[in-house]
Motif scaffolding. Structure first.
Motif, PDB file in Angstrom:
ATOM      1  N   VAL A  80       0.750  -1.074  -0.066  1.00 36.76           N
ATOM      2  CA  VAL A  80       0.091  -0.040  -0.006  1.00 36.76           C
ATOM      3  C   VAL A  80       0.902   1.091  -0.200  1.00 36.76           C
ATOM      4  CG1 VAL A  80      -1.444   1.432   1.415  1.00 36.76           C
ATOM      5  CG2 VAL A  80      -2.029  -1.156   1.006  1.00 36.76           C
ATOM      6  N   ALA A  81       1.820   1.175   0.774  1.00 33.16           N
ATOM      7  CA  ALA A  81       2.590   2.367   0.976  1.00 33.16           C
ATOM      8  C   ALA A  81       4.240   2.450   0.835  1.00 33.16           C
ATOM      9  CB  ALA A  81       2.294   3.018   2.455  1.00 33.16           C
ATOM     10  N   GLY A  82       4.743   1.297   0.390  1.00 28.26           N
ATOM     11  CA  GLY A  82       6.081   1.430   0.120  1.00 28.26           C
ATOM     12  C   GLY A  82       7.048   1.746   1.440  1.00 28.26           C
ATOM     13  N   ARG A  83       7.872   2.945   1.246  1.00 28.04           N
ATOM     14  CA  ARG A  83       8.579   3.130   2.300  1.00 28.04           C
ATOM     15  C   ARG A  83       8.242   4.287   2.971  1.00 28.04           C
ATOM     16  NH1 ARG A  83      15.259   2.510   2.061  1.00 28.04           N
ATOM     17  NH2 ARG A  83      15.625   2.849   4.359  1.00 28.04           N
ATOM     18  N   TRP A  84       6.761   4.466   2.803  1.00 29.75           N
ATOM     19  CA  TRP A  84       6.170   6.028   3.723  1.00 29.75           C
ATOM     20  C   TRP A  84       6.225   5.592   5.057  1.00 29.75           C
ATOM     21  CZ3 TRP A  84       1.618   5.595   6.333  1.00 29.75           C
ATOM     22  CH2 TRP A  84       1.070   7.112   6.684  1.00 29.75           C
ATOM     23  N   TRP A  85       6.037   4.154   5.465  1.00 29.02           N
ATOM     24  CA  TRP A  85       6.035   3.935   6.587  1.00 29.02           C
ATOM     25  C   TRP A  85       7.354   4.423   7.399  1.00 29.02           C
ATOM     26  CZ3 TRP A  85       1.455   1.942   8.027  1.00 29.02           C
ATOM     27  CH2 TRP A  85       0.744   1.370   6.851  1.00 29.02           C
ATOM     28  N   CYS A  86       8.303   4.377   6.845  1.00 31.63           N
ATOM     29  CA  CYS A  86       9.814   4.782   7.361  1.00 31.63           C
ATOM     30  C   CYS A  86       9.640   6.365   7.504  1.00 31.63           C
ATOM     31  CB  CYS A  86      10.960   4.312   6.542  1.00 31.63           C
ATOM     32  SG  CYS A  86      11.321   2.640   6.088  1.00 31.63           S
ATOM     33  N   GLY A  87       8.933   7.058   6.491  1.00 27.39           N
ATOM     34  CA  GLY A  87       8.887   8.539   6.456  1.00 27.39           C
ATOM     35  C   GLY A  87       8.115   9.070   7.574  1.00 27.39           C
ATOM     36  N   TRP A  88       7.120   8.508   7.913  1.00 29.59           N
ATOM     37  CA  TRP A  88       5.777   9.159   8.552  1.00 29.59           C
ATOM     38  C   TRP A  88       5.563   8.408   9.859  1.00 29.59           C
ATOM     39  CZ3 TRP A  88       1.927  12.912   6.710  1.00 29.59           C
ATOM     40  CH2 TRP A  88       2.299  13.818   5.612  1.00 29.59           C
ATOM     41  N   VAL A  89       5.933   7.045  10.022  1.00 26.27           N
ATOM     42  CA  VAL A  89       5.529   6.226  11.002  1.00 26.27           C
ATOM     43  C   VAL A  89       6.774   6.089  12.250  1.00 26.27           C
ATOM     44  CG1 VAL A  89       4.302   4.063  11.633  1.00 26.27           C
ATOM     45  CG2 VAL A  89       3.396   5.414   9.820  1.00 26.27           C
ATOM     46  N   CYS A  90       7.792   5.641  11.522  1.00 21.82           N
ATOM     47  CA  CYS A  90       8.688   4.546  12.410  1.00 21.82           C
ATOM     48  C   CYS A  90       9.022   5.428  13.629  1.00 21.82           C
ATOM     49  CB  CYS A  90       9.898   4.542  11.549  1.00 21.82           C
ATOM     50  SG  CYS A  90      11.412   3.740  12.457  1.00 21.82           S
ATOM     51  N   PRO A  91       8.872   4.876  14.927  1.00 21.69           N
ATOM     52  CA  PRO A  91       9.273   5.766  15.976  1.00 21.69           C
ATOM     53  C   PRO A  91      10.647   5.609  16.258  1.00 21.69           C
ATOM     54  CG  PRO A  91       8.466   3.753  16.446  1.00 21.69           C
ATOM     55  CD  PRO A  91       8.206   3.654  15.001  1.00 21.69           C
TER      56      PRO A  91
ATOM     57  N   GLY B  60      13.907  -0.968   7.079  1.00 20.84           N
ATOM     58  CA  GLY B  60      13.441   0.010   5.950  1.00 20.84           C
ATOM     59  C   GLY B  60      13.702  -0.672   4.712  1.00 20.84           C
ATOM     60  N   MET B  61      14.748  -1.691   4.776  1.00 21.71           N
ATOM     61  CA  MET B  61      14.872  -2.097   3.372  1.00 21.71           C
ATOM     62  C   MET B  61      13.997  -3.206   2.746  1.00 21.71           C
ATOM     63  SD  MET B  61      18.959  -3.768   4.106  1.00 21.71           S
ATOM     64  CE  MET B  61      20.130  -2.580   4.613  1.00 21.71           C
ATOM     65  N   LEU B  62      13.085  -3.574   3.352  1.00 17.53           N
ATOM     66  CA  LEU B  62      11.751  -4.032   2.981  1.00 17.53           C
ATOM     67  C   LEU B  62      10.781  -3.153   2.192  1.00 17.53           C
ATOM     68  CD1 LEU B  62      10.232  -6.750   2.603  1.00 17.53           C
ATOM     69  CD2 LEU B  62       9.154  -6.137   4.749  1.00 17.53           C
ATOM     70  N   GLY B  63      10.857  -2.116   3.040  1.00 19.89           N
ATOM     71  CA  GLY B  63       9.851  -1.106   1.989  1.00 19.89           C
ATOM     72  C   GLY B  63      10.557  -0.572   1.102  1.00 19.89           C
ATOM     73  N   GLY B  64      11.931  -0.275   1.202  1.00 24.20           N
ATOM     74  CA  GLY B  64      12.371   0.114  -0.192  1.00 24.20           C
ATOM     75  C   GLY B  64      12.253  -0.890  -1.405  1.00 24.20           C
ATOM     76  N   LEU B  65      12.198  -2.275  -1.026  1.00 20.94           N
ATOM     77  CA  LEU B  65      12.051  -3.054  -2.100  1.00 20.94           C
ATOM     78  C   LEU B  65      10.721  -2.778  -2.805  1.00 20.94           C
ATOM     79  CD1 LEU B  65      13.178  -6.484  -0.645  1.00 20.94           C
ATOM     80  CD2 LEU B  65      14.422  -5.081  -2.514  1.00 20.94           C
ATOM     81  N   PHE B  66       9.757  -2.386  -1.806  1.00 20.72           N
ATOM     82  CA  PHE B  66       8.561  -2.171  -2.567  1.00 20.72           C
ATOM     83  C   PHE B  66       8.221  -0.635  -3.215  1.00 20.72           C
ATOM     84  CE2 PHE B  66       5.573  -5.390  -1.325  1.00 20.72           C
ATOM     85  CZ  PHE B  66       6.260  -6.195  -0.538  1.00 20.72           C
ATOM     86  N   ASN B  67       9.199   0.114  -2.828  1.00 23.90           N
ATOM     87  CA  ASN B  67       9.043   1.550  -3.574  1.00 23.90           C
ATOM     88  C   ASN B  67       8.842   1.813  -4.860  1.00 23.90           C
ATOM     89  OD1 ASN B  67       8.995   3.390  -1.768  1.00 23.90           O
ATOM     90  ND2 ASN B  67      11.084   4.137  -1.741  1.00 23.90           N
ATOM     91  N   GLY B  68       9.312   0.953  -5.657  1.00 24.34           N
ATOM     92  CA  GLY B  68       9.109   1.249  -7.055  1.00 24.34           C
ATOM     93  C   GLY B  68       7.757   0.927  -7.518  1.00 24.34           C
TER      94      GLY B  68
END
Lengths: 500, 418
Positions: A275-286, A415-423
């Motif tokens: 759904v959101a790629g690496r957006w979780w890293c940018g906006w959610v990650c504590p 974050g690397m997992l999210g990065g894989l989805f980023n494209g």
């Protein structure tokens, strides 16, 4: 109250499924790509929701299907699908008012739920804000939707980050499901082994016997009382590594059901990443929010940040991959450990990756204060690898955030997992190259020091592997409609010139 | 020069007080003022801007004065150090004659004129304390070396390409060096608070320019492009307190806004043109005079002496001195559309964006005779615009008024085709 929530749950449960939101967004993306109007897309979305609801309810009749479907649910997905994403995509008058009303209703309902839960509490006791996860998810998303209506992009991001920090770090005690749940969590506290080489006997809020609920980025399992979510994707990865495949081959039902739980959790996690790629890293990650506390210190003393050279960035990435692979490989040893916890003469803990992750130090301290400080492991654990490793990585964490904004995020395996989805995820950073004046403001504000957004002059897609979709570039770009962020091919937010 | 390159062969500055030439320079300015006075719709406070441009008395100055050439030296640095920043690029045909005699006839008229004004002892150029130039084109590079005999000169080394990844750090170092040079000669230190205040004033100017451009894109007939240029150039080409200029310019914008609303939304009948190319500096408005007299409306421009000069704002993030210098470098160097850089992409982006936004009928490219950079750029611009079916006219001219009628014939013919 219970009746009300049961009804709500019946209505919203299908939307909580990991199968719903990604499919819906995929359909929306395809339709937008083919040029369908907003009205027809909204109509199709409602029809799809109805059909999915009916299919879901029918599937509940089959116990096996019901079991599997229950494993891939997450109440936050429900409110993403029903509240947050519609609020982002539908900004026209009547939708906007309706969704704002729904948000306020969600918050009000949560308030009612808290008072309802307090009725079960012996008088005078303060147990923070107990409520069902459904109520919390609704109120949380409602609050963020309200914030999104009134705040500019940068302020909205800060608000969301703080809200997610509160939820993920303090949710373990602040948002427990009920009085019973809270007392159980408190009872577990003295039994929780603070020795960091064993698992703490804490239970996250969003966990039942059948389901492990993860979130992308780093909602750490070791936050106070277990935190709200089960943990980060590396916790899941270690669980996968810890599975005893010999037992599974032998048909051990316990191990098989564990494997099923873990695989289902994987699917749900991938759905969130899709759904959101690496957006979780940018906006959610504590973890990054805590790290940016150090960045605030640097800004307060007016020190300019260090721009990392290419070799530095690459070495962060490669060391992150190597260390996390090593940690996961050590987790593979778990089924083969002997009575002393040793294999091949090495003493290996249950969650080896967690034991060197700074999150496991930083999150407990942030959520429990000084009581959260755990002692360093002895040098006997893998010949001191963990003892000295955790110190080194903690230093790396602090120094990276203190000098180089989010350089740490290039190292972070979560974050690397999210990065894989980023494209290919549903969220994408887009550019209209004709509008670009080449100024490089996007690179100046970028916490990951990405040059690609400024350099790209031909293509429209500028999401890179490293991009955490913090959207600072979109906020900073002085050209109208140059940079934008798209959700399912629908532009959500565009850059614009801001006078003053 | 701070590197003392000229030291062994330093020349004594000499001046010329040829009264005939000075009269010629004054005549060029007065003629342009008279032409623009005949315009029908002018802002009520245009007189303030005219007096600013026509003022010839530079003997007294309230603040130190930093002279600079090109748009790539940020004025904000001088303002933050308590000085005025005046752009010394000269548009006077009379001054160009002086340069032609003393330097060479085969160089760009802008370089000739900018040198020529230094020969007049009482000119604005000679009232400056220091001069700063970027190494944009060959003429500027050599001019810097020549002017160093007259005033302490600083050369800001520009990167050959606007490749942010490769050259951002090295260009920042040049900016830091410029700050050091200014601090030494102005005997003051740069403070982050003062720099931030200066940057904010610059941002206000950008907002004004964008607003004015937007108004004129919708309704160009409310204000002549020549008056727009006059208003904008006052903030760069003459010593003025920028906050004072901002106050007056905001009045112009308010007037234009009201006039545009009263004018309504009927599309004008005049052909709409985007002007691009080499700098047009007051009083060298010959091309603009002809274009507007032939009935065209210039709805937007990419001139470094026009709206483009103040269009890009400094993007604010962190506010220490280094981050602000980085932001200034980004705006001044990396967002510039000067052809002195290898790639033309951002300039073409700008032209195409403007054509689309303003629904222009054609593009007029003005290149100065003997300027290789703008001349060679025409090769690609013409082909790209032709592929997009945008009418294109290339005008190659210099400061002298001799070819005015030939220009008129060409422009009239072009306007008939759009």
């Amino acid at each position: 109250m219970n009746v009300l929530f049961d009804a709500l749950e019946f209505f919203l449960r299908p939307f909580a499924s990991a199968l719903f939101l990604p499919s819906l967004l995929l359909i929306m993306a395809v339709m937008t790509g083919r040029g369908h109007s907003g009205k027809s897309r909204a109509a199709i979305a409602l029809w799809f929701a109805l059909v999915f609801h009916i299919a879901f309810d029918t599937a509940q009749l089959n116990p096996k299907a019901a079991l599997w479907l229950a494993r891939i649910e997450n109440p936050f997905m429900a409110f993403l699908a029903v509240l947050a994403i519609p609020a982002i995509l539908l900004r026209a008058g009547i939708w906007r008012r309706g969704l704002l009303a729904l948000s306020i209703a969600g918050i009000a309902l949560a308030g009612l739920e808290i008072t309802f839960q307090y009725k079960q509490v012996p008088s005078g006791q303060f147990i923070w804000f107990p409520m069902r996860p459904l109520a919390l998810a609704g109120a949380f998303m409602g609050l963020l939707v309200l914030a999104g209506q009134f705040l500019p992009l940068n302020l909205l991001r800060k608000t969301v980050r703080i809200a997610c920090l509160v939820l993920l770090l303090y949710g373990g005690f602040a948002f427990r499901q009920s009085w019973t749940d809270y007392t159980q969590a408190v009872e577990r506290r003295p039994h929780a082994r603070t020795d960091i080489m064993t698992i703490t006997e804490t239970v996250p809020v969003l966990r039942d016997d059948n389901r492990l609920s993860y979130a992308p980025a780093a909602p750490c399992r070791f936050s106070a009382d277990g935190g709200y979510f089960q943990g980060c994707n590396m916790e899941l990865a270690q669980r996968i590594m810890q599975m005893d495949f010999a037992k599974i081959r032998a048909g051990d039902t316990g191990e098989i059901s564990l494997a099923a739980k873990v695989l289902a959790a994987c699917l749900a996690l991938f759905a969130m990443c899709f759904v959101a790629g690496r957006w979780w890293c940018g906006w959610v990650c504590p973890l990054s929010t805590l790290g940016d506390g150090f960045d605030l210190i640097r800004r307060a003393i007016r020190l300019p940040h260090l721009k990392p050279a290419r070799t530095v960035k690459l070495s962060y990435l490669l060391s992150g991959i190597s260390l996390s692979s090593f940690g996961l490989l050590l987790a593979r040893a778990w089924p083969n450990l002997d009575a002393n916890g040793m294999m091949l003469g090495c003493k290996i803990p249950l969650y080896p990756f967690c034991k060197i992750c700074p999150g496991q130090q930083v999150c407990p301290i942030a959520s429990r204060g000084l009581a959260g400080i755990s002692p360093l492991p002895g040098a006997e654990w893998l010949f001191g690898f963990f003892r000295y490793g955790i110190v080194a990585l903690l230093l790396l964490f602090i120094v990276s955030f203190l000098t180089s904004r989010r350089l740490w995020c290039r190292f972070c395996p979560m974050g690397m997992l999210g990065g894989l989805f980023n494209g290919g995820a549903m969220v994408a950073l887009k550019k209209n190259p004709v509008k670009c004046n080449g100024c490089g403001a996007c690179n100046e504000v970028c916490p990951m020091d990405i040059h690609h957004v400024q350099a790209e002059r031909v293509k429209h897609e500028v999401t890179t592997y490293d991009c955490v979709l913090c959207l600072k570039c979109v906020a900073a770009c002085p050209q109208d409609a140059c940079l934008s962020v798209e959700l399912a091919h629908c532009a959500v937010c565009e850059s614009e010139f801001k006078p003053g | 020069m701070d590197e003392l390159i000229n030291e062994p062969y330093r020349l004594q500055p000499g001046f010329s007080d040829n009264p005939g030439n000075l009269k010629r320079q004054r005549f060029a300015e007065d003629a342009q003022v008279r032409l623009q006075a005949a315009l029908r719709e002018r802002p009520p406070n245009i007189g303030w801007f005219e007096d600013l441009m026509r003022n010839r008395d530079f003997s007294t100055k309230q603040r130190p004065r930093v002279g600079y050439l090109c748009n790539m030296i940020p004025q904000e640095l001088a303002w933050a150090l308590g000085a005025d920043a005046v752009r010394l690029d000269c548009g006077n045909a009379g001054a160009a004659l002086v340069g032609e005699e003393m330097l060479s006839g085969e160089i760009c008229p802008l370089a000739k004129a900018s040198f020529g004004v230094f020969m007049n002892k009482d000119s604005m150029a000679n009232s400056c304390d220091v001069v700063a130039l970027p190494t944009s084109c060959d003429a500027k590079k050599k001019l810097g070396q020549i002017l160093d005999d007259i005033k302490p000169a600083f050369m800001l080394a520009l990167p050959p390409e606007q490749d942010h990844r490769r050259y951002a750090d090295v260009t920042l170092q040049e900016m830091v060096r410029l700050v050091g040079f200014l601090e030494t000669h102005l005997k003051t230190k740069l403070k982050s608070g003062a720099l931030l205040a200066a940057v904010k004033l610059g941002r206000r100017r950008s907002a004004i320019v964008r607003k004015l451009q937007a108004i004129r894109m919708r309704t160009p007939r409310v204000m002549s492009f020549r008056d727009v240029m006059l208003v904008l150039q006052g903030s760069q080409f003459r010593p003025v307190a920028i906050s004072h200029w901002i106050t007056e310019a905001e009045k112009v914008v308010a007037w234009a806004d009201t006039a545009a609303q009263q004018a309504g939304t009927t599309k004008g009948l005049k052909p709409r043109l985007v002007l691009t190319g080499a700098p047009l500096i007051w009083p060298n408005y010959k091309v603009l005079n002809v274009l507007e007299e032939c009935g065209a409306e210039i709805v937007a421009d990419t001139l470094c002496t026009g709206e483009q000069s103040c269009f890009d704002p400094v993007v604010l993030d962190e506010t220490g001195v280094k981050p602000l210098l980085r932001a200034l470098t980004n705006r001044s160097v990396f967002a510039a559309i000067c052809p002195c850089f290898t790639s033309q992409t951002t300039r073409l982006n700008r032209i195409i964006s403007l054509v689309e936004e303003s629904a222009a009928d054609g593009v007029v490219n003005h290149s100065l005779r003997l300027c290789q950079l703008f001349d060679m750029e025409t090769y690609r611009i013409e082909k790209v615009l032709k592929a997009r079916k945008v009418a294109f006219l290339n005008i190659r001219t210099d400061y002298s008024l001799e070819d005015t009628e030939q220009l008129r014939v060409r422009i009239e013919a072009f306007l008939e085709t759009v």
